[in-house]
Design an enzyme around this catalytic site. Structure first.
Site, PDB file in Angstrom:
ATOM      1  N   TRP A   1      -3.815  -4.934  34.158  1.00 35.76           N
ATOM      2  CA  TRP A   1      -3.412  -6.192  34.792  1.00 35.76           C
ATOM      3  C   TRP A   1      -1.988  -6.586  34.445  1.00 35.76           C
ATOM      4  CZ3 TRP A   1      -4.742 -11.833  33.543  1.00 35.76           C
ATOM      5  CH2 TRP A   1      -4.717 -12.101  32.177  1.00 35.76           C
TER       6      TRP A   1
ATOM      7  N   ASN B   1      -8.829  -0.123  31.507  1.00 38.86           N
ATOM      8  CA  ASN B   1      -8.030  -1.093  30.766  1.00 38.86           C
ATOM      9  C   ASN B   1      -6.585  -0.613  30.606  1.00 38.86           C
ATOM     10  OD1 ASN B   1      -8.810  -3.113  27.860  1.00 38.86           O
ATOM     11  ND2 ASN B   1      -6.791  -2.642  28.638  1.00 38.86           N
TER      12      ASN B   1
ATOM     13  N   ARG C   1     -13.854   0.216  29.708  1.00 36.25           N
ATOM     14  CA  ARG C   1     -13.754  -1.108  30.318  1.00 36.25           C
ATOM     15  C   ARG C   1     -12.550  -1.130  31.249  1.00 36.25           C
ATOM     16  NH1 ARG C   1     -12.026  -2.300  24.577  1.00 36.25           N
ATOM     17  NH2 ARG C   1      -9.797  -2.798  24.644  1.00 36.25           N
TER      18      ARG C   1
ATOM     19  N   GLN D   1      -9.933  -4.113  33.590  1.00 34.88           N
ATOM     20  CA  GLN D   1      -9.251  -5.393  33.420  1.00 34.88           C
ATOM     21  C   GLN D   1      -9.278  -6.100  34.770  1.00 34.88           C
ATOM     22  OE1 GLN D   1      -5.347  -4.730  31.473  1.00 34.88           O
ATOM     23  NE2 GLN D   1      -6.183  -5.743  29.670  1.00 34.88           N
TER      24      GLN D   1
ATOM     25  N   GLY E   1      -9.026  -9.723  29.895  1.00 36.97           N
ATOM     26  CA  GLY E   1      -7.628  -9.942  29.551  1.00 36.97           C
ATOM     27  C   GLY E   1      -7.443 -11.096  28.587  1.00 36.97           C
TER      28      GLY E   1
ATOM     29  N   ASP F   1      -8.494 -11.956  25.536  1.00 37.87           N
ATOM     30  CA  ASP F   1      -9.129 -11.605  24.274  1.00 37.87           C
ATOM     31  C   ASP F   1      -8.281 -12.126  23.106  1.00 37.87           C
ATOM     32  OD1 ASP F   1      -7.346  -9.688  25.443  1.00 37.87           O
ATOM     33  OD2 ASP F   1      -7.935  -8.201  23.965  1.00 37.87           O
TER      34      ASP F   1
ATOM     35  N   GLU G   1       5.301 -12.010  24.431  1.00 40.23           N
ATOM     36  CA  GLU G   1       4.099 -11.920  25.262  1.00 40.23           C
ATOM     37  C   GLU G   1       3.481 -13.288  25.503  1.00 40.23           C
ATOM     38  OE1 GLU G   1       0.750 -10.028  23.462  1.00 40.23           O
ATOM     39  OE2 GLU G   1       1.102 -10.936  21.503  1.00 40.23           O
TER      40      GLU G   1
END
Length: 472
Positions: A24, A61, A70, A72, A160, A162, A358
Site C-alpha cells: 500500500w 504485504n 498476508r 495490505q 497497514g 499496526d 514516515e
C-alpha cells in the site's frame, strides 16, 4: 538478510528499514512519480505487481518472503487508475490482474454482518509473525487464545495500521493480547474495495465488455448500501467501524470515519459530516489530522501521530464533498501538512536531525517526527514524499484555475521557494533510494533507467508549462 520475491522492473522502496517494495505504500509513491511525470517507472512498478498477482494469486504485504502470508489494503486498481488518468493508457492484461486481486479479497476476506456482505482483514496466520516471533509468542501465550491473538496481530499488519486502538478490546492499548482485528469490520477497507469496483467497471466499459461493467456496478451498489447500513450513524454524522462480538460501532474518532465521502453518491451526507468533524476535535491540531481521538493510546497509529496516507485520504474525502467548509478545510489541511513536512526537513526541532519522516506529531507544524511502535521512527519516506508532491500539485493547479488564493490559505501556504525546496528534497530522495537498491543488486543494471530524471521532472512543478513530458 531475508529472501525476496523477485520482480522484473525497477521499483521504489519506502526507505529506512523498509528496503524492499511494500504494497500500500506504493500507491502514494506512484502519486509522487506521476506528478514528476515518471511514467515509465510507474508502469514498471504496476507490471511488477501484476506479475505477483499472476504468480501468487494476490499481492502480498511486501517483497519480503516472510511477509507473504498476508496482504495490505488492496490499492492495486487505484494505482492502475491513477496511471490511466495520467497517460490515457489502458492495458488489458492489467484488467485481468485487477480481477484476480479482487477475486482473492472476495473469496478470503468477506464477512456477513446483519445480512450484508462486507470485507475485513482476516489473515490465515495462526502463529507468531516471523519478523517479531519472540515478542508475538510471549503476547499470545499470555492470552487465553494464542492462535486468535496471533491471527489478529497479523491481520492488523495487513490493515497497514499496526498497531492501533481500533483493533483493541481493552482500554489498555499497550496490551496486544486484547487485539481482535479479525472481528472488526473497518470502514476504510470497504471504501477502497467499493472504489475498486468503480475502476473495474470503467475498465470493462473501455474494452467494450458492458455486461461485465454492469456486474461491477451492481457490486458497487451492493457494497455502498452495506457501508451505509452498517457503518453510518445518523446522529453522529459519520461512518464507524463495526465490532462483531459486541454488535456495536466504535464511536472513537479515526480519519477513516469520513472516507466514504470519496464514493459517488455519498456527498449527500456532507453537511452532517461537517458537523461531526467540527465536534470531533480532529481539526484542533496544527500539524494535521491525528490518527485517533481521544488521546489515550501508546500505539503508533493513534494520537498524536499524523500519517501521510490518512492525511491524504481525509483531504480527498473533503474535496469530494459538496460542502464549502470541508473543501476549504481540505486546502488548510494540505497546507498544514506540507508545512509540517517542510519544517521537518529544513527547520528540525529537538535532537533529531532534518528528514522526511514516515509519521509526524500532529500537535504542531514544527515537523517533529511521530513516535511509538515496534521500531524507531523511519526516515525516507515513500508515502510522505508522494502525498506531499500530489498535494502541492493538486492545490497549485487549483490556484492557477482560480487565479487567486483565499485569505485563509494564504496565511498557511508555503511560498514558492519553500515548495521548490520541498520538491527537490523529495525528488532527491527518490534518486538516492533507487541508486541504493541498484547497488544492492536487487535490480539488473541492464534495466537501469537514467538517474536524475526524477529531479528534473519534479522541477516541472515550479514552471508554468503543464505539457506532458515523458521520462528521459
Amino acid at each position: 538478510m531475508y529472501p525476496l520475491l523477485p520482480v522484473q522492473k525497477p521499483f521504489i522502496v519506502p526507505g529506512g528499514r523498509f528496503d524492499v517494495y511494500f504494497y500500500w505504500d506504493t500507491y502514494w509513491i506512484i502519486k509522487g512519480l506521476l506528478v514528476s511525470k515518471m511514467y515509465e517507472t510507474t508502469k514498471g512498478i504496476i507490471e511488477n505487481f501484476s506479475s505477483l498477482v499472476v504468480t501468487l494469486g494476490f499481492i502480498p504485504n511486501s517483497g519480503n518472503i516472510q511477509l507473504t502470508r498476508r496482504s495490505q489494503p488492496p490499492l492495486f486498481p487505484h494505482m492502475i487508475w491513477e496511471y490511466t488518468k495520467a497517460t490515457s493508457t489502458f492495458d488489458k492484461k492489467w484488467m485481468e490482474s485487477m480481477e484476480m486481486e479482487m477475486s482473492f479479497w472476495e473469496k478470503n476476506r468477506t464477512i456477513e454482518v446483519e445480512g450484508q456482505t462486507l470485507f475485513a482483514y482476516r489473515t490465515l496466520s495462526n502463529c507468531p509473525r516471523p519478523e517479531n516471533f519472540r515478542g508475538d509468542y510471549q503476547i499470545g501465550m499470555n492470552s487465553s487464545d494464542p492462535s486468535s491473538v496471533w491471527r489478529s496481530i497479523s491481520s492488523a499488519c495487513e490493515s497497514g495500521w499496526d498497531f492501533s486502538s481500533r483493533w483493541m478490546q481493552s482500554n489498555n492499548t499497550a496490551d496486544l493480547s486484547s487485539i481482535h482485528t479479525d472481528q472488526i469490520v473497518p470502514v476504510d477497507l470497504n471504501v477502497i474495495i467499493a472504489k475498486n469496483y468503480i475502476i473495474l467497471a470503467s475498465y470493462s466499459d473501455h474494452f467494450g465488455n458492458f455486461d461485465k461493467a454492469a456486474v461491477y456496478r451492481r457490486k458497487f451498489d451492493q457494497l455502498s448500501d452495506a457501508i451505509q447500513k452498517i457503518f453510518w450513524d445518523d446522529k453522529k454524522g459519520a461512518w464507524f467501524d463495526y465490532d462483531i462480538p459486541t454488535k456495536k460501532k466504535n464511536l472513537n474518532f479515526y480519519p477513516s470515519n469520513v472516507y466514504p465521502l470519496m464514493l459517488p453518491g455519498f456527498e449527500q451526507f456532507s453537511a452532517k459530516v461537517e458537523g461531526y468533524i467540527k465536534s470531533s476535535g480532529a481539526l484542533n491540531y496544527a500539524g494535521g489530522i491525528p490518527s485517533s481521538l481521544p488521546a489515550n493510546s501508546v500505539q503508533q497509529w493513534d494520537f498524536p501521530n499524523v500519517w501521510a496516507p490518512n492525511q491524504h485520504f481525509v483531504i480527498q474525502s473533503f474535496l469530494a464533498s459538496n460542502c464549502s467548509f470541508l473543501q476549504q478545510e481540505a486546502k488548510k489541511q494540505a497546507a498544514s501538512f506540507i508545512e509540517t513536512v517542510y519544517n521537518g526537513i529544513y527547520n528540525p526541532v529537538g535532537v533529531v536531525g532534518g528528514g522526511v519522516w514516515e509519521k509526524y506529531d500532529a500537535r504542531s507544524t514544527g515537523g517533529a517526527p511521530g513516535a511509538g511502535g515496534e521500531y524507531i521512527v523511519q526516515e525516507g519516506f515513500g508515502w510522505t514524499n508522494g502525498a506531499v508532491l500530489d498535494l502541492i500539485w493538486t492545490f497549485r493547479q487549483d490556484q492557477h484555475q482560480r487565479q487567486e488564493k483565499s485569505e485563509d490559505i494564504e496565511n498557511v501556504t508555503l511560498n514558492r521557494s519553500q515548495q521548490s525546496a520541498l520538491v527537490y528534497a523529495a525528488g532527491g530522495f527518490c534518486a538516492i533510494v533507487a541508486i541504493t537498491v541498484l547497488a544492492k543488486g536487487l535490480i539488473s543494471r541492464k534495466k537501469q533507467n537514467r538517474r536524475g530524471d526524477d529531479l528534473e521532472s519534479s522541477a516541472l512543478l515550479l514552471g508554468d508549462d503543464d505539457d506532458d513530458q515523458e521520462e528521459l
